[in-house]
Design a protein around this motif. Structure first.
Motif, PDB file in Angstrom:
ATOM      1  N   TRP A 205       0.818  -1.214   0.000  1.00 58.76           N
ATOM      2  CA  TRP A 205       0.000   0.000   0.000  1.00 58.76           C
ATOM      3  C   TRP A 205       0.852   1.264   0.000  1.00 58.76           C
ATOM      4  O   TRP A 205       0.584   2.204  -0.737  1.00 58.76           O
ATOM      5  CB  TRP A 205      -0.932  -0.022   1.212  1.00 58.76           C
ATOM      6  CG  TRP A 205      -1.764   1.207   1.335  1.00 58.76           C
ATOM      7  CD1 TRP A 205      -1.607   2.221   2.228  1.00 58.76           C
ATOM      8  CD2 TRP A 205      -2.867   1.581   0.517  1.00 58.76           C
ATOM      9  NE1 TRP A 205      -2.550   3.190   2.032  1.00 58.76           N
ATOM     10  CE2 TRP A 205      -3.343   2.822   0.979  1.00 58.76           C
ATOM     11  CE3 TRP A 205      -3.513   0.987  -0.561  1.00 58.76           C
ATOM     12  CZ2 TRP A 205      -4.421   3.470   0.401  1.00 58.76           C
ATOM     13  CZ3 TRP A 205      -4.591   1.640  -1.137  1.00 58.76           C
ATOM     14  CH2 TRP A 205      -5.026   2.865  -0.653  1.00 58.76           C
ATOM     15  N   GLU A 206       1.903   1.290   0.806  1.00 58.48           N
ATOM     16  CA  GLU A 206       2.743   2.483   0.904  1.00 58.48           C
ATOM     17  C   GLU A 206       3.411   2.812  -0.428  1.00 58.48           C
ATOM     18  O   GLU A 206       3.519   3.975  -0.804  1.00 58.48           O
ATOM     19  CB  GLU A 206       3.817   2.297   1.995  1.00 58.48           C
ATOM     20  CG  GLU A 206       3.273   2.285   3.402  1.00 58.48           C
ATOM     21  CD  GLU A 206       2.653   0.946   3.790  1.00 58.48           C
ATOM     22  OE1 GLU A 206       2.899  -0.071   3.113  1.00 58.48           O
ATOM     23  OE2 GLU A 206       1.900   0.933   4.773  1.00 58.48           O
ATOM     24  N   THR A 207       3.848   1.792  -1.147  1.00 59.91           N
ATOM     25  CA  THR A 207       4.486   2.008  -2.444  1.00 59.91           C
ATOM     26  C   THR A 207       3.486   2.582  -3.444  1.00 59.91           C
ATOM     27  O   THR A 207       3.810   3.502  -4.204  1.00 59.91           O
ATOM     28  CB  THR A 207       5.079   0.692  -2.974  1.00 59.91           C
ATOM     29  OG1 THR A 207       5.998   0.185  -2.004  1.00 59.91           O
ATOM     30  CG2 THR A 207       5.787   0.888  -4.301  1.00 59.91           C
TER      31      THR A 207
ATOM     32  N   ALA B 268       2.838   6.225  -2.552  1.00 61.45           N
ATOM     33  CA  ALA B 268       3.990   7.055  -2.910  1.00 61.45           C
ATOM     34  C   ALA B 268       4.019   7.310  -4.420  1.00 61.45           C
ATOM     35  O   ALA B 268       4.305   8.433  -4.856  1.00 61.45           O
ATOM     36  CB  ALA B 268       5.280   6.383  -2.456  1.00 61.45           C
TER      37      ALA B 268
END
Length: 103
Positions: A67-69, A72
């Motif tokens: 999710w973070e990737t 970003a």
């Protein structure tokens, strides 16, 4: 009810496809010999050329990102667009329509 065709593409099936792809079989040949849709054969050939055996054997035919990737990457794209339109336009339009934004 339709058959879930993904089960058909197990490791053995994908290895067989890889052998044909390595032997430079084209989309039509691959699809005909393995009784698979031409678009799937084409996608697997492209995956092999870009990511090697691992890309084809991966099951979903692509990379999986956490999710973070993903967030970003979306924020980076928003910054690019923001710089292109001088900070006007899309972000303001999303706010006006009450849509969420990652920017």
């Amino acid at each position: 009810m339709r058959e879930d065709r993904r089960r058909r593409y197990d490791g053995g099936f994908r290895r067989e496809a890889l052998e044909l792809i390595k032997a430079e079989a084209g989309r039509d040949t691959l699809a005909r010999r393995l009784a698979m849709p031409r678009w799937t054969a084409e996608k697997w050939i492209i995956l092999y050329r870009s990511g090697g055996e691992e890309a084809v054997m991966g099951g979903n035919g692509g990379r999986r990102y956490d999710w973070e990737t993903k967030v970003a990457a979306a924020r980076g794209r928003c910054r690019e667009r923001h710089d292109q339109d001088g900070g006007h336009g899309q972000a303001r339009d999303r706010e006006h329509r009450g849509l969420a934004t990652v920017c």
